[in-house]
Design an enzyme around this catalytic site. Sequence first.
Site, short mmCIF file in Angstrom:
data_model
loop_
_atom_site.label_atom_id
_atom_site.label_comp_id
_atom_site.label_asym_id
_atom_site.label_seq_id
_atom_site.Cartn_x
_atom_site.Cartn_y
_atom_site.Cartn_z
N HIS A 219 36.69 40.67 35.55
CA HIS A 219 37.75 41.25 35.38
C HIS A 219 39.03 40.48 35.18
O HIS A 219 39.15 39.35 36.47
CB HIS A 219 37.40 42.49 36.46
CG HIS A 219 37.01 44.15 37.03
ND1 HIS A 219 37.62 44.48 37.03
CD2 HIS A 219 36.02 43.55 36.18
CE1 HIS A 219 36.92 45.52 37.28
NE2 HIS A 219 35.66 45.75 36.02
N LYS B 46 38.03 39.93 50.98
CA LYS B 46 37.66 38.19 51.20
C LYS B 46 36.69 38.05 52.11
O LYS B 46 35.95 37.25 52.30
CB LYS B 46 39.03 37.84 51.74
CG LYS B 46 39.86 37.58 50.90
CD LYS B 46 39.90 36.91 49.67
CE LYS B 46 40.78 36.19 48.72
NZ LYS B 46 40.45 36.90 46.88
N TYR C 211 45.06 49.39 43.96
CA TYR C 211 45.47 49.31 44.99
C TYR C 211 47.02 49.83 44.69
O TYR C 211 47.72 49.23 44.21
CB TYR C 211 45.76 47.84 45.47
CG TYR C 211 44.58 46.96 45.32
CD1 TYR C 211 44.03 46.12 44.51
CD2 TYR C 211 44.10 46.51 46.54
CE1 TYR C 211 43.13 45.31 44.50
CE2 TYR C 211 42.88 45.98 47.09
CZ TYR C 211 42.56 45.76 46.14
OH TYR C 211 40.94 44.65 46.01
N PRO D 11 39.44 44.57 54.88
CA PRO D 11 39.59 45.02 53.17
C PRO D 11 40.02 44.62 52.36
O PRO D 11 39.76 44.45 51.18
CB PRO D 11 38.74 45.72 53.20
CG PRO D 11 38.72 46.84 54.67
CD PRO D 11 39.57 46.21 55.62
N TYR E 62 43.98 36.41 45.34
CA TYR E 62 42.79 37.12 44.75
C TYR E 62 42.07 36.40 43.78
O TYR E 62 41.23 37.02 44.81
CB TYR E 62 43.72 38.33 43.92
CG TYR E 62 42.67 39.40 44.40
CD1 TYR E 62 42.55 40.71 45.00
CD2 TYR E 62 41.85 39.70 42.49
CE1 TYR E 62 42.05 41.60 44.98
CE2 TYR E 62 40.58 41.32 42.88
CZ TYR E 62 41.29 41.98 44.03
OH TYR E 62 40.15 42.69 43.89
C1 PHB Z 1 34.91 47.80 46.94
O1 PHB Z 1 34.24 47.97 45.97
O2 PHB Z 1 34.19 48.05 47.82
C2 PHB Z 1 35.92 47.49 47.41
C3 PHB Z 1 37.08 46.29 46.63
C4 PHB Z 1 38.22 46.19 46.76
C5 PHB Z 1 38.58 45.47 47.96
C6 PHB Z 1 37.92 46.39 48.94
C7 PHB Z 1 37.03 46.88 48.88
O3 PHB Z 1 39.88 45.12 47.97
#
Ligand code: PHB
Length: 393
Positions: free
Chosen positions: A72, A297, A201, A293, A384
């Site tokens: 990505h 990280k 997000y 989450p 990130y």
């Molecule tokens: C996930 O795909 O479970 C996931 C992806 C990004 C995050 C947290 C969880 O920041």
Amino acid sequence: MKTQVAIIGSGPSGLLLGQLLHTQGIDNVIIEQRSQDYVLGRIRAGVLEQGMVNLLREAGASERMDREGDVHEGVFLAFNGKKVRVDLAGLTGGDTVMVYGQTEVTKDLMDARAKAGLTTIYEADNVQPHDFYTDSPSVTFTKDGEAITLECDYIAGCDGFHGISRKSVPQDKLKTFERVYPFGWLGVLSDTPPVSDELIYAKHERGFALCSMRSATRSRYYVQVPQDEHVEDWSDDRFWDELKKRLPPETATKLVTGPSIEKSIAPLRSFVAEPMKFGNLFLVGDAAHIVPPTGAKGLNLAASDVSTLYRALTATYQEGRADLLEKYSEVCLRRIWKAERFSWWMTSMLHRFGDDDFDQRIAQAELDYVTGSEAGLKTIAENYVGLPYEPLE
Ligand code: PHB
Ligand code: APR
């Protein structure tokens, strides 16, 4: 029983460390309290930084990830009904992340371990590290009712937040830092095509939401819920309705819904234990630190600890450089605190914390500012994709 490095816990930290040490001819045994199926049944995050991708390659456990994982180059931040793209590659000079589930990483490492003929003892009871301030540490446990002692040079405590390693160190030598957030994430896994090619997000006045994926046909979605929420109260329909309300309208209308194949609530916490070395016992990954989450990280920090310990142990066995092990804590903690800061910041900016209107306007203004500024976007992007691994010297 005897080995060079006794590893407690067969999560990603323990398995990755074991595999890397094996490539250098360093013998190791993993002691895990659960069954292999239980470990593989846990659904966790799925975004790998380049540093972790490189380590999996170095460990010889990357073949499937390189085939099936998805690179990505960007992520979206959504708010006020619109989406802003963070061009990870463009803002960092070409860095990207790999979307590949932690469950798959764990499976690949377990397969590599089996192929290498390394010993893992599953369903070990009463696991206990001993004598780690001496030159002859050991780990004791019972397996099928038999008491076993594993003698070793070093112990790696890779046993997660609830493990025995951190609990076994002298508590007066340990300092912990913690923040518990007043909400959790309700996650759903479903065999539906992801609503977006890149992660979204989303900040909304009803709370945070995240659109993630495992493959072109499997999606992972989350919504922020109050801390005391029960998963039984969330039917699939209620989950999809709530998710749609929090996404920009053009995204919500595209969302393909379907039956959930996993649904669970995870609390959000920031936690760091200092130091991470106690004589010849080293804390690694979730045993030493937890992040919320929001920045993806957790797994990646575990990988950077593993990298540091692996390089120090290799230098110790191959060049007699045991002095490098003395640097383990400080090198790890510098990177850990930066990731703690990023995860806390993203969490603060994107979630609803309460009913304080002032706080909500400030968080909104921050997101508006950051996404409207090249410097702001760059700050998100470089954190990130993952900050660099610090060399030991
Ligand atoms: C996930 O795909 O479970 C996931 C992806 C990004 C995050 C947290 C969880 O920041
Ligand atoms: N004895 C032996 N094994 C134990 C013990 C014990 N007393 N306590 C826990 N374990 C095992 C757990 O069953 C688990 O399999 O240790 C393992 C720890 O694995 P994780 O919790 O996955 O921790 P870690 O390997 O550090 O993984 C990094 O970062 O943010 C997270 O999602 C991310 O789980 C990932 C983690």
